[in-house]
Design an enzyme around this catalytic site. Structure first.
Site, short mmCIF file in Angstrom:
data_model
loop_
_atom_site.label_atom_id
_atom_site.label_comp_id
_atom_site.label_asym_id
_atom_site.label_seq_id
_atom_site.Cartn_x
_atom_site.Cartn_y
_atom_site.Cartn_z
CE LYS A 173 -37.70 84.69 54.28
NZ LYS A 173 -39.00 85.14 54.66
N GLY A 226 -41.13 88.10 44.13
CA GLY A 226 -41.06 89.27 45.01
C GLY A 226 -40.48 90.45 44.27
CB SER A 227 -38.96 93.54 45.53
OG SER A 227 -37.72 93.17 46.10
N GLY A 231 -34.69 90.17 43.87
CA GLY A 231 -34.35 89.29 42.75
C GLY A 231 -32.90 89.50 42.31
CD GLU A 246 -42.64 84.71 37.29
OE1 GLU A 246 -42.89 85.88 36.91
OE2 GLU A 246 -42.52 83.76 36.50
CB CYS A 280 -46.35 90.89 40.14
SG CYS A 280 -46.92 89.24 39.87
CD GLU A 377 -44.12 95.81 41.26
OE1 GLU A 377 -43.04 95.47 41.77
OE2 GLU A 377 -44.93 94.99 40.78
C1 UN1 Z 1 -49.04 87.94 41.35
O1 UN1 Z 1 -49.61 89.01 41.39
O2 UN1 Z 1 -47.94 87.80 41.94
O3 UN1 Z 1 -53.13 86.69 37.05
C2 UN1 Z 1 -49.59 86.74 40.67
C3 UN1 Z 1 -53.20 86.99 38.22
C4 UN1 Z 1 -53.04 85.93 39.29
C5 UN1 Z 1 -51.61 85.76 39.68
C6 UN1 Z 1 -50.95 86.98 40.12
N1 UN1 Z 1 -53.57 84.69 38.79
O4 UN1 Z 1 -53.33 88.13 38.60
#
Ligand code: UN1
Length: 486
Positions: A173, A226-227, A231, A246, A280, A377
């Site tokens: 999804k 995601g957020s 999570g 993550e 992230c 964030e």
């Molecule tokens: C993300 O921002 O969800 O190291 C992953 C990095 C990328 C992966 C980011 N290879 O910024």
């Protein structure tokens, strides 16, 4: 306008909801295409397909499964430009970064293809004679992959490749902001002739499709990026499924007074404003030694003001749009919060004029580490500068947040560098390099509120396999562990 379908059991089909939604180009706010508004029934159909395909896929030798992954990587490479353009169009990432997104997907499919010949367990002596012990890996079963829009090809690939090599079957999804990229990725898996039912695509809302996936009684694993809020929702509602999370970050770049300042400026610009701050791993805090603060600020402002906002397909563009109207509102809300908290706005702080979700890169200084703009964030181009007096304070400030994904230090002093490696609370630490730029053959993930300890990248197979412990007794008699030990 073109209308795309769900992919269930190797066929492109309409949702039983009979409803569709539209994906927008964030640079122009124009619709791109229509997608199916999937519902619970569609998830159940996809589950049935994935369940039926599981027996044959999980008993296919892993090196053979690897051949499908290698073929997927080959097609991704062949269609790299087209996919890069699709990312730029649908998500607004500038072209070089969009191509990097596709490259990351190629890399993980190639890497995981090789895992098909490893998938190692362990062997170890038994405490008893004529007995042998080993571990082997088994797939989880049917797993759900729920992915964000900010790496619309790479992050699905990070999950698909290890899930497939371990022998799982999949319901995928994607984010409703990037369904076209997800559809293209499925087209590629289809072109690579991955047999029917192994990967199923259900587009639609998190409320309906996402919730059915996480509460489904038979789905064995959920992998989510995601957020933090979502999570948490997953951990509270997914029951005993194996969950990989993550979540967010509030990553810092520490700049010591012994650093190569120009190098640090390059890293800050790339970390804070690459992907318009929507990673992230983005750098949203700079922690600078007081002796070089002024110099750093003046260089940084000068460079930031030169960054060009615009069409991500255009070669001269440095910064693309944010993903949607909500992201603009969120970033602007934090600008106002920063001002109200008493931080000093050095540049930006404005929504750009005209069409598209563009926001001027924004820098605050005189930021106190406790302020909201230094804690939460934002996922936009907003950077907070915090001043410190020494390495210990820098590391304390770096760690004074709930997240722990990535962090970086610029220093030419080996003691500072090693102290940072040892003390920074993060899953990833960079020395003299920005907070972004992970490579697929190393573990990727964070500590604290960034997730639940799962690592992607090279350790993806841990997330998508279970360990089976095997004892082989060839003594021909009953041997009791712990008892018959003499
Ligand atoms: C993300 O921002 O969800 O190291 C992953 C990095 C990328 C992966 C980011 N290879 O910024």
């Amino acid at each position: 306008m073109k209308s795309y379908k769900l992919y269930i059991n190797g066929k492109w089909v309409s949702s039983s909801s009979k409803k569709t939604f539209t994906s927008l180009n964030p640079s122009t706010q124009k619709p791109i295409a229509k997608f199916q508004q999937g519902n619970e029934k569609d998830v159940d159909r996809a589950y049935f397909a994935a369940k039926s395909a599981f027996e044959s896929w999980s008993s296919t030798p892993a090196p053979k499964r690897g051949e499908f992954l290698l073929e997927t990587a080959r097609i991704l490479r062949k269609r790299k430009q087209e996919l890069g353009k699709c990312i730029a169009l649908e998500m607004g990432k500038v072209m070089p970064e969009s191509l990097g997104d596709v490259q990351e997907a190629i890399d993980i499919f190639e890497y995981m293809a090789g895992e098909g010949r490893r998938l190692f367990g362990i062997t170890t002596p038994s405490e008893l004679r004529n007995k042998f012990c080993l571990t082997t890996r088994m797939p989880l079963g049917v797993v759900a992959l729920i992915t964000p829009w900010n790496f619309p090809i790479a992050i699905p690939a990070w999950k698909l490749a290890p899930a497939l090599i371990c022998g799982n079957t999949i319901i995928f999804k994607p984010s409703s902001d990037t369904p076209l990229c997800a559809t293209k990725l499925i087209e590629i898996l289809e072109e690579a002739k991955i047999p029917s039912g192994i990967v199923n695509l259900i587009t639609g809302s998190g409320n309906i499709v996402g919730n059915r996936l996480i509460t489904h009684p038979k789905i064995r694993g959920i992998s989510f990026t995601g957020s933090r809020a979502t999570g948490l929702h997953i951990t509270q509602n997914a029951g005993l499924k194996k969950i990989g999370l993550e979540l967010g970050g509030k990553n810092a770049i520490i700049v010591m007074n012994d650093a190569d300042l120009d190098l640090a400026i390059e890293g800050i610009l790339w970390g804070a404003f690459g992907t318009t701050g929507q990673r992230c791993t983005a750098a949203s805090r700079v922690i600078v030694h007081k002796k070089i603060r002024r110099k750093l600020e003046s260089k940084l402002i000068k460079r930031t003001k030169k960054l060009k906002l615009g069409n991500p397909l255009n070669k001269n563009t440095d910064i693309g749009p944010l993903i949607n109207q909500k992201a603009i509102e969120k970033t602007h809300r934090y600008t106002k919060i920063g001002i109200n908290e008493g931080a000093k706005l050095l540049c930006g702080g404005k929504i750009a004029n005209g069409k598209g979700f563009f926001y001027h890169p924004t820098i605050f200084t005189n930021v106190n580490p406790k302020m909201k703009i230094a804690q939460e964030e934002i996922f936009g181009p907003l950077l907070s500068i915090i001043t410190v007096k020494d390495i210990n304070e820098a590391i304390n400030v770096c760690n004074s947040i709930s997240y722990g994904l990535s962090s970086s230090i610029y220093t030419n002093n080996i003691k500072n560098a090693f102290k940072a490696i040892e003390k920074i609370e993060a899953g990833i630490v960079y020395i003299n390099s920005s907070t972004i730029g992970s490579e697929v053959h190393l573990p990727f993930g964070g500590v604290k509120d960034t997730g639940n300890g799962t690592r992607e990248g090279s350790l993806g197979i841990e997330e998508f396999s279970e360990i089976k412990t095997v004892y082989i007794d060839y003594s021909g008699k009953l041997q009791k562990a712990q008892i018959d030990i003499s």
